[in-house]
Write an enzyme that holds these catalytic residues in place. Structure first.
Site, mmCIF file in Angstrom:
data_model
loop_
_atom_site.group_PDB
_atom_site.id
_atom_site.type_symbol
_atom_site.label_atom_id
_atom_site.label_comp_id
_atom_site.label_asym_id
_atom_site.label_seq_id
_atom_site.Cartn_x
_atom_site.Cartn_y
_atom_site.Cartn_z
ATOM 1 N N LYS A 157 -3.549 -2.100 13.141
ATOM 2 C CA LYS A 157 -3.062 -0.846 12.556
ATOM 3 C C LYS A 157 -2.784 0.073 13.743
ATOM 4 O O LYS A 157 -3.562 0.973 14.087
ATOM 5 C CB LYS A 157 -4.102 -0.271 11.585
ATOM 6 C CG LYS A 157 -3.550 0.825 10.695
ATOM 7 C CD LYS A 157 -4.480 1.118 9.532
ATOM 8 C CE LYS A 157 -4.163 2.449 8.877
ATOM 9 N NZ LYS A 157 -2.807 2.604 8.354
HETATM 10 N N1 PMP Z 1 0.564 -1.535 5.082
HETATM 11 C C1 PMP Z 1 0.683 -0.455 5.871
HETATM 12 C C2 PMP Z 1 1.849 -0.371 6.808
HETATM 13 C C3 PMP Z 1 -0.263 0.582 5.800
HETATM 14 O O1 PMP Z 1 -0.133 1.675 6.572
HETATM 15 C C4 PMP Z 1 -1.322 0.478 4.884
HETATM 16 C C5 PMP Z 1 -2.336 1.584 4.790
HETATM 17 N N2 PMP Z 1 -3.357 1.410 5.744
HETATM 18 C C6 PMP Z 1 -1.420 -0.665 4.080
HETATM 19 C C7 PMP Z 1 -0.446 -1.659 4.204
HETATM 20 C C8 PMP Z 1 -2.528 -0.837 3.103
HETATM 21 O O2 PMP Z 1 -3.740 -1.029 3.786
HETATM 22 P P1 PMP Z 1 -5.133 -0.556 3.171
HETATM 23 O O3 PMP Z 1 -5.176 -1.054 1.779
HETATM 24 O O4 PMP Z 1 -6.144 -1.200 4.042
HETATM 25 O O5 PMP Z 1 -5.152 0.932 3.229
#
Ligand code: PMP
Length: 302
Positions: A157
């Protein structure tokens, strides 16, 4: 709108709570110039951070993917997140940890850079009334694509990966849509700009294999919730043309939670029983006080 750098309260920075307005970094920071920054987005429900361990583990994994180690243990980071939430007295809110390379080296190479870590939290009550949420959002396919795993560190991330997300979302918003659907480097359906995507086709749920984008913590929670209801979940490659076969479409993410989708380009969907079930089950899951086991399990290799 109050700017995010001009608020009362305390943030956590490099090991201690500091005044919100004093949580500063120098302009000459590697994280800013070369995008060597990784972050998390977490939600607080009833004073508890949902899936905190999974988020902290992902932060640490994201850092390692970008070739740096966080200077704090997973326990210390968990404590920092809880401390910030408690200090602000947040019941329903959002937590934003971020780690970045500092100012010690100002070139592409930054092997000896000090790593910084901060955590901020703010109130974020439930966004939509349940009826408004079930209307669904309208999306437009972006011209920007998720890169292949040998083009970018797609499983971290990392701040830098959001450059095209912002471009895609701006273009969608300018055209009157709420979010953009991003295809991947192969032209397959991948995800939204900040959320994973699910299609309901003839009673089964289909979702893309997260082989070039984030395997969201919400995604894994929702898959577990669907399976607990005996709904089949198929992870596979999905062609954009298959949107024509979907009756329901939904997005999942920490911020998005379970968000129904009513439209993608020329395709329309009617949020139905499966979407409603997952919205309700997710709402119940994040507020369960007796949660002992995590639905997402231990961190995957991704
Ligand atoms: N894809 C992207 C590009 C994101 O920014 C997020 C948010 N973190 C997600 C998917 C979903 O991830 P999560 O469920 O862990 O928040």
């Amino acid at each position: 709108m109050t700017s995010f750098d001009d608020r009362d309260g305390m943030m956590w920075l490099d090991g201690k709570l500091v005044e919100w307005r004093d949580a500063k970094l120098h302009v000459l920071s590697h994280g800013l110039h070369y995008a060597s920054a990784v972050f998390e987005g977490e939600r607080v429900y009833g004073g508890h951070i949902f899936e905190l361990d999974a988020h902290t583990e992902r932060l640490s994994r994201s850092a390692r993917i970008l070739d740096f180690e966080l200077p704090f243990s997973l326990d210390e980071i968990n404590k920092a997140c809880n401390e910030v939430v408690a200090a602000a007295g947040i019941t329903d809110g959002y937590v934003r940890p971020i780690a970045w390379r500092g100012s010690d080296m100002m070139g592409v190479s930054a092997q000896q850079s000090q790593i910084h870590l901060s955590v901020a939290a703010w109130e974020w009550p439930a966004y939509f009334a349940p009826e408004a949420r079930m209307m669904g959002i309208r999306m437009q396919t972006s011209k920007w694509r998720r890169p292949s795993p040998d083009t970018a560190p797609v499983h971290s991330k990392a701040a830098g990966l959001y450059m095209t997300g912002t471009l895609a979302k701006h273009a969608a918003e300018s055209a009157g849509y709420a979010d953009a659907l991003m295809l991947d480097y192969r032209g397959l359906v991948s995800e939204g700009t900040g959320a994973n995507i699910f299609l309901v086709i003839d009673g089964k749920i289909h979702t893309p294999i997260p082989d070039c984008f984030l395997d969201g913590i919400t995604r894994r929670t929702v898959i577990a919730l669907a399976r607990a209801r005996d709904i089949d979940v198929v992870e596979r490659h999905i062609e954009p043309g298959e949107l024509a076969n979907a009756q329901e479409v939904l997005l999942t993410g920490t911020a998005a939670e379970v968000t129904p989708v009513s439209e993608i380009d020329e395709h329309t969907f009617v949020p139905g029983l499966i979407t409603q079930q997952l919205v309700d089950d997710y709402d119940a899951e994040v507020r369960r006080r007796d949660r002992k086991t995590t639905l997402v399990g231990t961190s995957s290799a991704l």
